[in-house]
Motif scaffolding. Structure first.
Motif, PDB file in Angstrom:
ATOM      1  N   LEU A 341       0.835  -1.203   0.000  1.00  0.00           N
ATOM      2  CA  LEU A 341       0.000   0.000   0.000  1.00  0.00           C
ATOM      3  C   LEU A 341       0.867   1.249   0.000  1.00  0.00           C
ATOM      4  O   LEU A 341       0.578   2.232  -0.690  1.00  0.00           O
ATOM      5  N   VAL A 359      -3.111   6.959   3.588  1.00  0.00           N
ATOM      6  CA  VAL A 359      -3.143   5.530   3.309  1.00  0.00           C
ATOM      7  C   VAL A 359      -2.849   4.713   4.560  1.00  0.00           C
ATOM      8  O   VAL A 359      -3.627   3.844   4.950  1.00  0.00           O
ATOM      9  N   PRO A 362      -5.435   5.485   7.777  1.00  0.00           N
ATOM     10  CA  PRO A 362      -6.775   4.907   7.583  1.00  0.00           C
ATOM     11  C   PRO A 362      -6.756   3.381   7.602  1.00  0.00           C
ATOM     12  O   PRO A 362      -7.653   2.756   8.163  1.00  0.00           O
ATOM     13  N   ALA A 363      -5.711   2.792   7.012  1.00  0.00           N
ATOM     14  CA  ALA A 363      -5.661   1.332   7.000  1.00  0.00           C
ATOM     15  C   ALA A 363      -5.438   0.792   8.402  1.00  0.00           C
ATOM     16  O   ALA A 363      -5.914  -0.290   8.738  1.00  0.00           O
ATOM     17  N   LEU A 456      -9.210  -8.206   7.036  1.00  0.00           N
ATOM     18  CA  LEU A 456      -8.965  -7.379   5.872  1.00  0.00           C
ATOM     19  C   LEU A 456      -7.631  -7.693   5.200  1.00  0.00           C
ATOM     20  O   LEU A 456      -7.512  -7.618   3.989  1.00  0.00           O
ATOM     21  N   TYR A 457      -6.611  -8.029   5.972  1.00  0.00           N
ATOM     22  CA  TYR A 457      -5.280  -8.131   5.369  1.00  0.00           C
ATOM     23  C   TYR A 457      -4.661  -9.510   5.397  1.00  0.00           C
ATOM     24  O   TYR A 457      -3.632  -9.728   4.789  1.00  0.00           O
TER      25      TYR A 457
ATOM     26  N   PRO B 100      -5.067  -2.030  -4.161  1.00  0.00           N
ATOM     27  CA  PRO B 100      -5.957  -0.880  -3.976  1.00  0.00           C
ATOM     28  C   PRO B 100      -5.897  -0.415  -2.528  1.00  0.00           C
ATOM     29  O   PRO B 100      -5.706  -1.216  -1.625  1.00  0.00           O
ATOM     30  N   PHE B 101      -6.040   0.895  -2.309  1.00  0.00           N
ATOM     31  CA  PHE B 101      -6.080   1.413  -0.954  1.00  0.00           C
ATOM     32  C   PHE B 101      -7.408   1.022  -0.326  1.00  0.00           C
ATOM     33  O   PHE B 101      -8.401   0.848  -1.030  1.00  0.00           O
ATOM     34  N   PRO B 102      -7.435   0.896   0.993  1.00  0.00           N
ATOM     35  CA  PRO B 102      -8.715   0.570   1.643  1.00  0.00           C
ATOM     36  C   PRO B 102      -9.657   1.768   1.644  1.00  0.00           C
ATOM     37  O   PRO B 102     -10.033   2.285   2.682  1.00  0.00           O
ATOM     38  N   LYS B 103      -9.981   2.248   0.461  1.00  0.00           N
ATOM     39  CA  LYS B 103     -10.897   3.381   0.280  1.00  0.00           C
ATOM     40  C   LYS B 103     -11.894   2.992  -0.800  1.00  0.00           C
ATOM     41  O   LYS B 103     -11.797   1.919  -1.380  1.00  0.00           O
TER      42      LYS B 103
END
Lengths: 458, 256
Positions: A341, A359, A362-363, A456-457, B100-103
């Motif tokens: 990312l 980036v 927020p992640a 999520l990851y 992709p960004f988490p957006k």
């Protein structure tokens, strides 16, 4: 006696292991692979059975015999002193046991001597019974498992099953203990509520907290158990603590994970974590002796009146204590944000601060939120610092320069005070239960957020 | 086929060290404008490393050291006064794994234009996003779900989203580091068609493991082996009539 038997069973178990293994080798002969289970498993199976039977019998017989002996002695005392109150009979019994064991009784007398003699003889009987029964059980287990050793005998599966049951029962102990504690909290809380005539609203919304001043014939005055000042004080101190801990901890984490070189990081992170290793009592007197007077002095210099015990002093020091929690957890979650990312962001011509703000943070946000929530539940439950530095008076105020009190402080006051335990326990347990509910809710929310983040990851 | 001989990127005596490892050895190469150039070679041959030199992504790795000269439109990109951040706005990059960004889909594409202040108002930004998604052949699939997270798309759609994100900043050069290695053949085909489209506007450099892919999409091919640029020339020529025996061994499957 019990200790000797405990070790004896262990020794017997070792012998059983060797015997069964030996027999397995002999049965298999040259062709070891004909055995279903390797010889060591046959040994383990015997060992486990001997331990379970031996220690189980030892525990059960010890407990049962103690109860029986005490019942027997009590019956004899009741016969001799039919009119004495219960507390005196117990005194006689404990004196008699003291005499029998060669310790100093509070009083001596014929009855006590007689009970002591009886105690000695019963003890001797009991010891022999335990030795014989436990040895017999353990030997029987040895013989039974030894004779079962055969080519097709599934010793491994059975040994593993026993081990699994042992592990399960250990987990069960941990869970049952927790359930027990929660149940006792609930029970005492209900007790307290019935004591104040089920005026739960008075407890939750009342603004006067002085529970012990309103005691009348064992009944508490519902008008004096309003816990709002305590909740407000806890909230105020927690808020101050988080105002200190969240910015410092989060920015430290961002610096460590995004800017610091590997060398700096490997030095600074452990140093920060040392903060987490300082006992809270040290933070407490640091707050009371160093920080509070300093704040007071600074306040006076600019014309503010500051109480010598203030919410500010306690909150700031508590915040310092929580910094490592926030920084360490946030550092971990920021590091867990995939490098891809960051690369993606850099590859689009973003600079470092844009990448971090838009980036990386927020992640990492769910993880950071849960770190903050864990910090909050830590702050809410923290005791030593507030006991020493926040004050004791239930004072409903939003001014951080005044003394306030918290839920935990009042529990300490109630339990360590010189009031009768049965009266003080009610409000203390109820406050404890409230605290438990709040921290539990906070931890559940934090864990849920963390779990969603992991999905999520990974 | 539209061809130009204008040199876009020129590399001379480029050496890259990762700590003690000498990853790129004396590479000289000229990449032409409005053309797809493929870097092929076995794993660990340095093709991705060289690609990352072109937009200075190796700067983000502490132990990497780059020597030699690389020029973009005749200007040294490693000169002291060049800001790698500005360089990367001109040289876009698409990575091996879709990232992709988490957006939302919209915010993913709008990310670059926003940080470079390319849109004066919301309408401008909407237009850039739509244009970029159309260029990446993702508009029809994504137009009704622009507010949904980009991570919810399929792998091939995610990679096209990353391409849309890269073209949204209007780069002059697009670097693609094995953009199809995580995709199935259908998604790969879509991306390859897309690369052919992109050639009209950009100079594209693609690193790939697949020789068929290099043959399908590129006009120029460079073959890397053990950190050396072994052979560089027209794709047709390299695949039909390689000059170096190592190139021949690789494309006939004997080394790799």
């Amino acid at each position: 006696m019990t200790a000797t038997m405990f070790i004896a069973v262990l020794g017997l178990a070792a012998v059983a292991f060797l015997l069964s293994r030996q027999r397995a080798y002999r049965i298999a002969g040259a062709n070891l692979s004909a055995l279903h289970s390797r010889p060591a498993y046959h040994g383990t199976y015997s060992l486990l059975w001997v331990l379970v039977v031996g220690w189980g019998l030892l525990l059960a017989l010890s407990v049962a015999s103690s109860v029986l002996i005490e019942a027997n002695l009590s019956a004899r005392i009741a016969e001799a002193l039919p009119d004495a109150p219960e507390i005196e009979r117990q005194l006689v019994l404990s004196d008699a046991v003291a005499i029998a064991e060669g310790a100093l009784p509070s009083k001596t007398g014929d009855l006590r001597a007689e009970i002591a003699a009886r105690h000695t003889s019963l003890q001797a009987w009991r010891n022999w019974a335990i030795v014989i029964l436990v040895s017999a059980g353990a030997l029987l287990a040895t013989a039974a498992t030894w004779s079962q050793v055969a080519l097709g005998w599934r010793a491994r599966n059975r040994a593993e099953k026993i081990i699994r049951l042992i592990l399960m029962s250990m987990a069960g102990i941990a869970i049952l203990t927790t359930i027990g504690i929660v149940l006792s909290l609930i029970f005492e809380t209900l007790n307290f509520f019935s004591n104040i005539g089920w005026r739960i609203d008075k407890f939750l919304f009342g603004t006067t907290w002085s529970p012990l001043s309103g005691v009348h014939e064992g009944k508490l005055d519902p008008d004096k158990v309003g816990a709002v000042p305590l909740f407000a004080g806890t909230l105020l101190i927690t808020l101050i603590a988080m105002l200190v801990a969240v910015p410092v901890g989060l920015f430290a984490a961002i610096y460590l994970s995004e800017f610091a070189s590997r060398n700096v990081r490997s030095t600074v992170k452990p140093l920060l974590e040392i903060l987490a290793g300082i006992p809270t009592v040290v933070y407490g007197f640091f707050a009371a002796i160093t920080v509070a007077p300093a704040i007071r002095g600074a306040g006076e210099a600019i014309g503010l009146s500051v109480a010598s015990e203030s919410a500010l002093a306690a909150g700031v020091v508590m915040g310092i204590m929580i910094i490592p929690f926030i920084s360490s957890l946030s550092d971990d979650v920021i590091n867990a944000v995939p490098q891809s990312l960051r690369d993606g962001s850099y590859g689009l011509g973003a600079n470092k601060s844009e990448t971090i703000r838009q980036v990386v943070l927020p992640a990492a946000l769910p993880g950071i939120v849960s770190a903050v929530l864990l910090g909050v539940s830590r702050a809410v439950g923290e005791t030593m610092i507030v006991v020493m530095a926040a004050g004791q008076g239930a004072n409903l105020t939003a001014n951080p320069l005044e003394a306030v009190t918290t839920v935990t402080v009042q529990i300490v006051m109630l339990i360590t005070g010189d009031t009768e335990a049965t009266t003080a326990a009610g409000p203390a347990f109820t406050l404890g239960f409230t605290l438990f509910c709040v921290t539990l809710a906070m931890n559940i929310i934090a864990l849920r957020i963390v779990r969603r983040y992991r999905e999520l990851y990974d | 086929m539209q061809m130009s001989d204008e040199i876009k990127i020129s590399a001379r005596d480029v050496n890259v060290h990762y700590g003690d490892t000498h990853a790129i050895k004396d590479v000289d190469v000229d990449v032409l404008d409005k053309m797809v150039t493929a870097f092929i070679g076995p794993s660990g041959c340095g093709k991705s490393t060289f690609l990352r030199c072109i937009n200075r992504m190796n700067d983000t790795i502490d132990v990497a050291r780059v020597d030699g000269t690389i020029t973009l439109d005749g200007e040294d990109i490693y000169a002291r006064d060049v800001d790698p951040v500005q360089l990367r706005a001109k040289v876009g990059m698409v990575f091996q794994k879709p990232n992709p960004f988490p957006k939302s889909i919209y915010d993913n594409v709008a990310y670059g234009p926003r940080i470079h202040g390319m849109a004066r108002n919301k309408a401008d930004l909407d237009e850039i996003v739509e244009k970029s998604l159309r260029r990446a052949a993702l508009w029809d699939e994504a137009k009704d779900r622009l507010a949904q997270p980009g991570t919810g798309l399929s792998g091939g759609q995610q990679q096209r989203l990353c391409i849309a994100r890269a073209v949204a900043t209007q780069p002059e050069v697009l670097l693609m580091d094995e953009p199809c290695s995580a995709l199935d053949p259908i998604a790969t085909g879509q991306i390859e068609d897309l690369i052919d489209e992109l050639r009209k506007n950009f100079s594209v450099i693609i690193v790939t493991h697949s020789m068929q892919q290099a043959a399908r999409v590129s006009q120029k091919t460079a073959f890397f082996h053990l950190g050396n640029l072994v052979e560089y020339g027209d794709t047709d020529h390299i695949f039909t009539n390689p000059e170096d025996p190592r190139t021949e061994s690789y494309i006939t499957g004997r080394i790799g």
